[in-house]
Design an enzyme around this catalytic site. Structure first.
Site, PDB file in Angstrom:
ATOM      1  CB  ALA A 199      45.543  40.999  49.930  1.00  0.00           C
ATOM      2  CD  GLU A 200      48.141  39.336  46.342  1.00  0.00           C
ATOM      3  OE1 GLU A 200      47.157  40.000  45.952  1.00  0.00           O
ATOM      4  OE2 GLU A 200      48.024  38.282  46.976  1.00  0.00           O
ATOM      5  CG  ASP A 321      47.949  34.751  46.925  1.00  0.00           C
ATOM      6  OD1 ASP A 321      47.119  35.411  47.573  1.00  0.00           O
ATOM      7  OD2 ASP A 321      48.014  34.774  45.682  1.00  0.00           O
ATOM      8  CE  LYS A 348      44.039  32.642  44.838  1.00  0.00           C
ATOM      9  NZ  LYS A 348      45.127  33.638  45.092  1.00  0.00           N
ATOM     10  CB  VAL A 560      46.523  36.279  37.813  1.00  0.00           C
ATOM     11  CG1 VAL A 560      45.932  34.930  38.180  1.00  0.00           C
ATOM     12  CG2 VAL A 560      47.860  36.484  38.487  1.00  0.00           C
ATOM     13  CB  CYS A 629      52.552  42.754  34.216  1.00  0.00           C
ATOM     14  SG  CYS A 629      51.432  43.519  35.401  1.00  0.00           S
ATOM     15  CG  HIS A 630      56.182  42.617  31.162  1.00  0.00           C
ATOM     16  ND1 HIS A 630      55.755  42.896  29.873  1.00  0.00           N
ATOM     17  CD2 HIS A 630      56.098  43.787  31.829  1.00  0.00           C
ATOM     18  CE1 HIS A 630      55.447  44.186  29.776  1.00  0.00           C
ATOM     19  NE2 HIS A 630      55.635  44.744  30.944  1.00  0.00           N
ATOM     20  CG  MET A 669      55.721  50.192  31.214  1.00  0.00           C
ATOM     21  SD  MET A 669      56.102  49.010  32.525  1.00  0.00           S
ATOM     22  CE  MET A 669      57.694  49.651  33.060  1.00  0.00           C
TER      23      MET A 669
HETATM   24 CA    CA Z   1      45.766  37.141  47.069  1.00  0.00          CA
END
Ligand code: CA
Length: 701
Positions: A199-200, A321, A348, A560, A629-630, A669
């Site tokens: 969903a992102e 989100d 959430k 995450v 990610c970074h 990557m």
């Molecule tokens: Ca989400």
């Protein structure tokens, strides 16, 4: 009329060919049967949530509040991946089945730890670019003589429980650009249920059911409506379409079913949670401040047919989100003197919900965590959204609590029928939300419509300290009947492990600080702990073999928060990932090897020679394409290279070879050439050099 005509034509066509619905495989009569799963857990642990209520309560009571001090390591197994470990092991017939990062499966002798077999689906590492939240997997499902794993790249694979050989394999996701799977499949009377993440990106959420014997798809139910011009699949989609603006279907709509699935054999219903609407910023694709059904919701379907029964939307007009994908637990409780079967949910968004399991009726709800996006719920359970939280309308940044990792995410909670309490791993995490008015979708990476560069962490020691102080965690024991907190254990950082409640009066939880802990379920008093040498995010489970009770947990920091949290992700948590399966029993005698010394991290950036213009451009590109990610502001959490320390920083050619040419795609990557031009890569390099020099200057302060 048009739809009826199409249906009639389809029926005629079927009749003409003499076709009928494919025969379903017979129900399992050996191995793990429906009756065994429905009976709930005892000595075995047969389904992800422990039983079909997903209570994560073990009735085993050999390990108690009295003797837990004698709990010791029985055996351990080192895992061959260094990514986040989120799985709950399952145990059947003396074998412990676990999945690891990269969707690998391993089967161990549950008493001795001897490896029986292992299976590697060889997920292409390039898949990572469409996986928001690490290469994680949450576990297998068991049915008959098979073990089922869903892989990061979207396959559902049936393995022989005895040998690990592949029985069948099916691709379940609609495309290879936007969908990934991290969740554990569930079993519903001969069906294997699984959804996906995405969903992102540009995914249209769904849950699907597959024949356990053959892998044939039996039904698929989308969570959001598709292009109206193509016709709606069912009435639920037609109704949902009225709650969306713009041309939402072009980006998929989101609402993915990436974690919770609960099948109740008593009612024949399957309950699942849905993710955010896509993109997060509702102005970015003109979907508008609408409910956007069925995102941010719990939905109940008839498990046999996949037909809609009810839904309850927890987060209307989601733009934060606030996925509703956290575990859905069923329980029998007494409310106002009446016995009721209810759904317990802590999504959430920070509210704890109690719903009628048969109808979805809202029975009660209250905040279990700090929040500033809403001021309570109305009598139908709808949140009173604060205007400041509608950041695309105000044009101002909204510092939201909770942030996108949620007050509670996938880390499983547990419910003890003995104490009547739910044990929730909770987070206090802030997030800056600012609409990006110039935003346009692209073919790669996160598609959320936010100006993430403007809300990233500044290189200011005082601000960092302030923010770190605000980011904490807590194990919260919640009374769902009274809707109030019974006790809490504060934790220095967020992103702590899932929980297990036992009939021995204990609650087990690993944490970001690298400990595995047992608490008194009634009081929250800490009774025992074990140094796990790495952060623990997965949930423990319990089983009995040879008359002895065992507690097992996967250790291995990641997910995450490690990837995106930046400088805050280290707080309360070690940066190292040491992935292991840890199994405990009273009087165990195994010992972990000593923790290896950390290599000295070289922090020796080249001199900054770029322009401020390049830094600005580089910061924008980094925030949009790299930070997920970074790490925020280029501070790596430990799983992936910390780019401030990267050896390629001095060379424009070397960085370009990675970012543009995809030289490291086999590590995950991939090339970003579709979104980043060579001068953009150079701008990112100068931004990274600037960030490295800023943070080097902070060292020793
Ligand atoms: Ca989400």
């Amino acid at each position: 009329m048009k739809r009826l005509a199409i249906l009639a034509a389809a029926a005629l066509a079927l009749a003409a060919c003499g076709e009928k619905a494919p025969e379903r495989s017979p129900l399992a009569t050996e191995g793990v049967t429906d009756a065994m799963i429905a009976a709930g857990n005892g000595e075995e642990w047969l389904t992800y949530g422990g039983d079909t209520d997903e209570k994560r309560f073990s009735p085993l009571d050999q390990v108690t509040t009295e003797n837990v001090g004698e709990l010791q390591l029985a055996w351990y197994a080192d895992l061959d991946t260094a990514r986040g470990q989120e799985a709950t092991p399952l145990m059947h017939d003396g074998t412990l089945f676990v999945t690891t990062a990269w969707s690998m499966v391993k089967a161990y002798d549950a008493a001795t730890g001897k490896l029986k077999w292992e299976y590697d689906p060889e997920v292409p590492r390039e898949t990572l670019v469409r996986a928001c939240c690490d290469a994680v997997n949450r576990g297998v499902a068991l049915y008959g003589n098979n073990a089922y794993v869903a892989t990061l790249d979207g396959r559902l694979v049936a393995l022989d429980q005895d040998t690990g050989s592949v029985v069948w394999e099916k691709m379940t996701v609609p495309d290879q650009d936007n969908y990934t799977i991290t969740g554990a499949p569930r079993i519903a009377r001969g069906l294997v249920l699984i959804g996906s993440g995405g969903a992102e990106y540009k995914a249209r959420g769904y849950i699907a059911a597959f024949d356990a014997g053959t892998g044939d798809e039996v039904w698929r139910w989308h969570t959001v409506p598709g292009d109206p011009a193509a016709g709606f699949e069912n009435d639920a989609m037609e109704k949902a379409a009225k709650t969306w603006g713009g041309e939402w279907w072009k980006m998929g709509g989101g609402g993915t079913v990436w974690d919770s699935i609960t099948y109740d054999p008593k009612t024949g219903l399957v309950y699942f949670g849905t993710g955010n609407a896509e993109p997060w910023n509702p102005a970015a694709n003109d979907r508008g401040a609408e409910d956007s059904l069925y995102t941010g919701s719990i939905v109940a379907l008839d498990a046999e047919t996949g037909e809609y029964r009810w839904h309850f939307q927890e987060t209307p007009e989601d733009r934060w989100d606030y996925d509703s994908n956290a575990q859905i637990t069923l329980a029998d409780v007494e409310l106002d003197g009446k016995a009721r079967r209810v759904v317990l949910h802590a999504p959430k968004n920070g509210f704890f919900y109690v719903l009628d399991a048969a109808t979805g009726e809202f029975l009660s709800g209250d905040a279990y965590a700090q929040m500033n996006w809403a001021d309570g719920l109305d009598d139908k359970g709808r949140p009173n959204i604060q205007q400041a939280a509608r950041y695309e309308q105000t044009g101002q940044p909204f510092i939201g609590m909770p942030g996108a990792i949620g007050a509670h995410s996938w880390q499983p909670m547990s419910f003890s029928p003995k104490t009547g309490l739910v044990y929730i791993p909770t987070n206090n995490v802030l997030q800056g939300y600012l609409a990006d008015k110039e935003w346009e979708e692209s073919d790669i990476g996160f598609q959320v419509g936010l100006d993430t560069a403007s809300t990233s962490m500044p290189a200011d020691a005082a601000v960092r300290q302030q923010m770190a102080d605000l980011h904490t965690g807590a194990l919260v024991a919640w009374d769902p009947v009274a809707q109030k907190e019974a006790w809490r254990v504060s934790q220095p950082g967020p992103w702590n492990g899932g929980t297990l409640a036992t009939a021995g009066g204990l609650v087990f939880q690993g944490n970001a600080g690298g400990e595995f802990v047992a608490f008194d379920a009634k009081s929250g008093r800490q009774l025992w702990s074990f140094p796990a040498q790495t952060g623990v995010i997965a949930a423990p489970m319990s089983f009995s073999v040879g008359g002895e009770q065992y507690i097992a947990v996967l250790a291995g920091w990641g997910g995450v928060w490690d990837l995106v949290g930046g400088v805050l992700a280290d707080k309360g948590g070690p940066v190292r990932n040491i992935s292991r399966l840890l199994v405990f029993k009273i009087g165990g005698s195994a010992k972990l090897p000593a923790l290896p010394a950390l290599n000295d991290m070289v922090f020796d950036p080249p001199k900054f020679t770029g322009t401020e213009e390049q830094v600005k451009q580089g910061a924008g590109l980094y925030a949009r394409y790299c930070s997920v990610c970074h790490g925020d502001a280029a501070v790596g959490g430990g799983l992936v290279p910390d780019l401030r320390r990267s050896g390629v920083l001095p060379s424009d050619e070397a960085l370009r070879a990675i970012v543009i040419d995809g030289q490291l795609k086999h590590n995950g990557m991939v090339s970003f050439a579709s979104a980043i031009k060579p001068e953009g890569a150079e701008a990112i390099r100068h931004y990274l050099i600037k960030r490295a020099n800023e943070d080097k200057a902070l060292e020793g302060k």
